[in-house]
Design a protein around this motif. Structure first.
Motif, mmCIF file in Angstrom:
data_model
loop_
_atom_site.group_PDB
_atom_site.id
_atom_site.type_symbol
_atom_site.label_atom_id
_atom_site.label_comp_id
_atom_site.label_asym_id
_atom_site.label_seq_id
_atom_site.Cartn_x
_atom_site.Cartn_y
_atom_site.Cartn_z
ATOM 1 N N LEU A 16 -25.288 21.574 -15.249
ATOM 2 C CA LEU A 16 -24.161 21.913 -14.801
ATOM 3 C C LEU A 16 -23.296 22.238 -15.872
ATOM 4 N N THR A 17 -22.017 22.980 -15.658
ATOM 5 C CA THR A 17 -21.245 23.192 -16.577
ATOM 6 C C THR A 17 -20.270 22.072 -16.896
ATOM 7 N N ALA B 208 -17.675 16.892 -10.149
ATOM 8 C CA ALA B 208 -18.307 16.179 -9.251
ATOM 9 C C ALA B 208 -18.265 14.531 -9.597
ATOM 10 N N MET B 209 -18.115 14.118 -10.769
ATOM 11 C CA MET B 209 -17.815 12.503 -11.175
ATOM 12 C C MET B 209 -16.607 12.328 -10.947
ATOM 13 N N MET C 5 -29.522 13.574 -12.238
ATOM 14 C CA MET C 5 -29.197 13.704 -13.716
ATOM 15 C C MET C 5 -29.857 13.043 -14.706
ATOM 16 N N ARG C 6 -30.314 11.978 -14.135
ATOM 17 C CA ARG C 6 -30.883 10.819 -14.946
ATOM 18 C C ARG C 6 -32.463 11.336 -15.064
ATOM 19 N N TYR C 7 -33.064 11.985 -14.203
ATOM 20 C CA TYR C 7 -34.123 12.470 -14.112
ATOM 21 C C TYR C 7 -34.484 13.371 -14.944
ATOM 22 N N GLU D 158 -22.908 19.411 -22.562
ATOM 23 C CA GLU D 158 -21.763 19.672 -21.695
ATOM 24 C C GLU D 158 -21.689 18.881 -20.546
ATOM 25 N N GLU D 159 -22.746 18.307 -20.011
ATOM 26 C CA GLU D 159 -22.786 17.495 -18.604
ATOM 27 C C GLU D 159 -22.167 16.158 -19.205
#
Length: 85
Positions: A14-15, A22-23, A43-45, A51-52
């Protein structure tokens, strides 16, 4: 979610802006629990890109409220916390 969950070799990071947005939605409570869990697990996987991570930090700082502008020394590393015990 579509960007992250495309499968091996098809997804992209993700940018910073996408991650921040999203967060912010997650922290504001505007995302249902299944979607929130799926996003965080993906995200964790996959592992977070620089950047994320920057986008996640920006969202957390934006949503922190009046204490969001604390000086950096207020943040303590785990090593400094361990030394107290």
């Amino acid at each position: 979610m579509r960007i992250l969950a495309r499968g091996p070799g098809l997804s992209r990071c993700l940018t910073r802006e996408e991650t921040r947005d999203a967060m912010r939605l997650i922290l504001a409570g505007e995302v249902e629990s299944k979607r929130r869990g799926a996003f965080l697990m993906l995200m964790r996987y996959r592992g977070e890109s620089v950047e994320e991570l920057a986008g996640l930090v920006e969202a957390a700082r934006d949503m922190a409220g009046p204490h969001g502008d604390l000086p950096t020394p207020w943040l303590q590393s785990p090593a400094r916390l361990r030394s107290r015990w």
